[in-house]
Design an enzyme around this catalytic site. Structure first.
Site, mmCIF file in Angstrom:
data_model
loop_
_atom_site.group_PDB
_atom_site.id
_atom_site.type_symbol
_atom_site.label_atom_id
_atom_site.label_comp_id
_atom_site.label_asym_id
_atom_site.label_seq_id
_atom_site.Cartn_x
_atom_site.Cartn_y
_atom_site.Cartn_z
ATOM 1 N N GLU A 274 0.793 -1.236 0.000
ATOM 2 C CA GLU A 274 0.000 0.000 0.000
ATOM 3 C C GLU A 274 0.826 1.286 0.000
ATOM 4 O O GLU A 274 0.499 2.227 0.723
ATOM 5 C CB GLU A 274 -0.917 0.013 1.241
ATOM 6 C CG GLU A 274 -1.877 -1.144 1.277
ATOM 7 C CD GLU A 274 -2.715 -1.180 2.554
ATOM 8 O OE1 GLU A 274 -3.899 -1.465 2.448
ATOM 9 O OE2 GLU A 274 -2.170 -0.916 3.645
HETATM 10 C C1 NGO Z 1 -3.827 -4.573 4.805
HETATM 11 C C2 NGO Z 1 -2.820 -3.484 5.120
HETATM 12 C C3 NGO Z 1 -2.588 -3.290 6.605
HETATM 13 C C4 NGO Z 1 -3.897 -3.338 7.379
HETATM 14 C C5 NGO Z 1 -4.562 -4.654 7.074
HETATM 15 C C6 NGO Z 1 -5.838 -4.884 7.867
HETATM 16 C C7 NGO Z 1 -1.782 -5.289 4.289
HETATM 17 C C8 NGO Z 1 -0.739 -6.200 3.805
HETATM 18 N N1 NGO Z 1 -1.647 -3.992 4.445
HETATM 19 O O1 NGO Z 1 -2.969 -5.724 4.672
HETATM 20 O O2 NGO Z 1 -1.912 -2.075 6.814
HETATM 21 O O3 NGO Z 1 -3.630 -3.247 8.747
HETATM 22 O O4 NGO Z 1 -4.859 -4.738 5.716
HETATM 23 O O5 NGO Z 1 -6.737 -3.848 7.766
#
Ligand code: NGO
Length: 522
Positions: A336
């Protein structure tokens, strides 16, 4: 219910149901009907039982420190509830009747890195494995074959009988992990140890610690002290946060190692870095420190990928982390990074990958890192985008399966769950169990998969009670997905074995969620 009442209650349930292994009147004699999780590869019942006694010894191979350590671990597990102070003795030959014998000597190498053969006869327990890790896995089985009272922290009145027979067992996947996000909320060492104990019960062998994120930096880095002076000082909703000193981190690593669990530390980058960006202004493109952050948005922060100092920072952090991490992996996050343009993200990941490799470690990263060129041995953790996993596979990389729709422990069970998120899915205990990592995505096949990891993100998880509620009852199921061959797994049979874990959860004071999908014992 207090512990005493609880124990009384548990024994009454066992007497009423005539379940094996809990009192002298019902000796357990059928090894193949024991509700083991993960279900072993093969079990042959012999029809008798064997009794642990205070005057027996735990014999181990002569001159092997790791085997002796496995023996000590078993003695420590047995002591509180039995009160038996069993001696661990070295031996060069089979100790004969009436003892427990842990050895590598004579083990079948085909059992592999973590396989074991456990033979319980009416004259003793013989556990052999090609490696000490295999012995530790066999110890997890012995623990589940004992009366549930073995989980008590005080001496219990029990006959300590186990059914006789032979178990030959080995894992399906070499990577059987769980992740704990200690960045969104910080959890002290004692909570991490308790979490490790949970994993050890169900034959997990990896604990991935998510050590940094926007809301907090959780590991002492001596060359960049403000990371913890500033970056660790808060958490989601503005709590006081915290961090592990290097000594504490090593304590966690060692505690896990005794249980055959490798710690995989994650420093998430280039996104999810606000805690570092708030600690050191020079890591930002505009040279200004950001504000500390206590919300739960994602995707807004990035290290300044064009600045040399950023790579000096990463080299120092990875260097200190690699130094105190015996396991071969460092996790670099990579998820992300919405505010890092792809043309900056790719060279950044490639450079960080080199830094990790130069420190003698292999990279794991979330599936987005597959957009970069991966070096040999880098591993991609699939959580959201199958296309990314495919890119990784095309490059010859192995994949860890953590699909958010199945393997995210922080998702709610249903809309009434008191904590948890649901952006990926509601995940009930059957959804968590009833999937096959090798079949869930057409592009990812058995040979591409290194293993499975259940991830606990802690946006809504503030303490051990919250952990228990979101982790149980489904944790044992992830252990089984990782360990047992898919041909041996099915929900109908598993849910019966899971129900039998209820008394174990209660003995251990685990505040599990009473899923309506399971017919609990009471
Ligand atoms: C996503 C995000 C995290 C969040 C999670 C749960 C990944 C790999 N990056 O998973 O930052 O905490 O969802 O909401």
């Amino acid at each position: 219910m207090n512990r005493l009442l609880n124990t009384f209650f548990i024994s009454s349930v066992f007497i009423a149901l005539g379940l094996s292994g809990c009192n002298d009147h019902y000796p357990p004699t059928d090894l193949s009907s024991e509700p083991l999780i993960p279900i072993p590869v093969s079990v042959e019942s012999e029809g008798n039982s064997f009794q642990l006694r205070h005057d027996m010894n735990i014999y181990v191979d002569e001159g092997n420190e790791e085997v002796a350590q496995a023996g000590e671990y078993l003695a420590t597990l047995l002591y509180p509830a039995t009160g038996f102070d069993l001696e661990v003795e070295e031996t060069s030959k089979n100790p004969g009747k009436g003892h427990i014998y842990l050895h590598l000597e004579g083990a079948d190498s085909e059992l592999g890195e973590e396989g074991y053969e456990l033979k319980i006869t009416d004259s003793g327990i013989d556990l052999k494995a090609p490696t000490p890790a295999g012995l530790t896995m066999g110890i997890a089985t012995i623990r589940q074959l004992l009366p549930i009272a073995i989980e008590s922290s005080t001496v219990q009145d029990s006959a300590w009988l186990l059914p006789t027979g032979t178990i030959r067992d080995y894992p399906e996947y070499s990577y059987r992990g769980a992740m704990l996000d200690v960045a969104r909320h910080f959890f002290p060492v004692q909570d991490v140890k308790r979490f490790i104990d949970y994993l050890a019960m169900y034959k997990f062998n990896r604990l991935h610690l998510h050590l940094s994120d926007d809301q907090g930096w959780r590991i002492e880095i001596k060359s960049w002290p403000k990371l913890t002076e500033i970056g660790s000082s808060t958490e989601v909703e503005g709590g006081e946060g915290g961090f592990y000193t290097q000594e504490e981190y090593k304590e966690i690593v060692n505690y896990a190692a005794v249980r055959n669990i490798m710690i995989i530390p994650e420093i998430d980058m280039p996104g999810h870095t606000n805690a570092a960006l708030a600690s050191y202004p020079e890591l930002n493109c505009d040279g200004k420190a950001t504000e500390l952050y206590t919300g739960t948005e994602v995707g807004f922060s990035t290290l300044c990928t064009s600045k040399e100092v950023v790579y000096k920072f990463i080299t120092d952090v990875i260097g200190e982390l690699a130094e105190m991490t015996p396991g071969k992996f460092i996790h670099i996050g990579g998820d992300e990074s919405h505010v890092t343009p792809m043309e900056d993200y790719i060279p950044f990941i490639e450079r960080v990958q080199d830094i990790v490799n130069d420190a003698g470690k292999k990279v794991i990263g979330w599936d987005e890192i597959a957009n970069a060129d991966l070096t040999s041995g880098s591993v991609v953790q699939y959580w959201a985008e199958a296309d990314n996993a495919e890119k990784a596979i095309d490059q010859g990389a192995k994949v860890i399966m953590s699909p958010a729709t199945r393997a995210y422990l922080g998702m709610q069970y249903d809309s009434t769950s008191r904590i948890g998120l649901h952006w990926a899915a509601y995940i009930e205990v059957d959804d968590a169990y009833d999937w096959d990592p090798a079949k869930i995505e057409p592009a990812i096949s058995r040979d591409d998969i290194l293993g499975v990891e259940a991830a606990l993100w802690t946006e809504t998880v503030a303490n051990m009670e919250d952990i228990d509620y979101l982790v149980f009852p489904q944790l044992p199921g992830y252990g089984e997905i990782g360990w047992s061959p898919s041909s041996k797994r099915n929900w109908a049979d598993y849910k019966e074995r899971l129900a039998a874990q209820q008394l174990r959860f209660e003995m251990l004071d685990i505040g599990y969620y009473r899923s309506p999908k399971v017919k609990w014992i009471n």
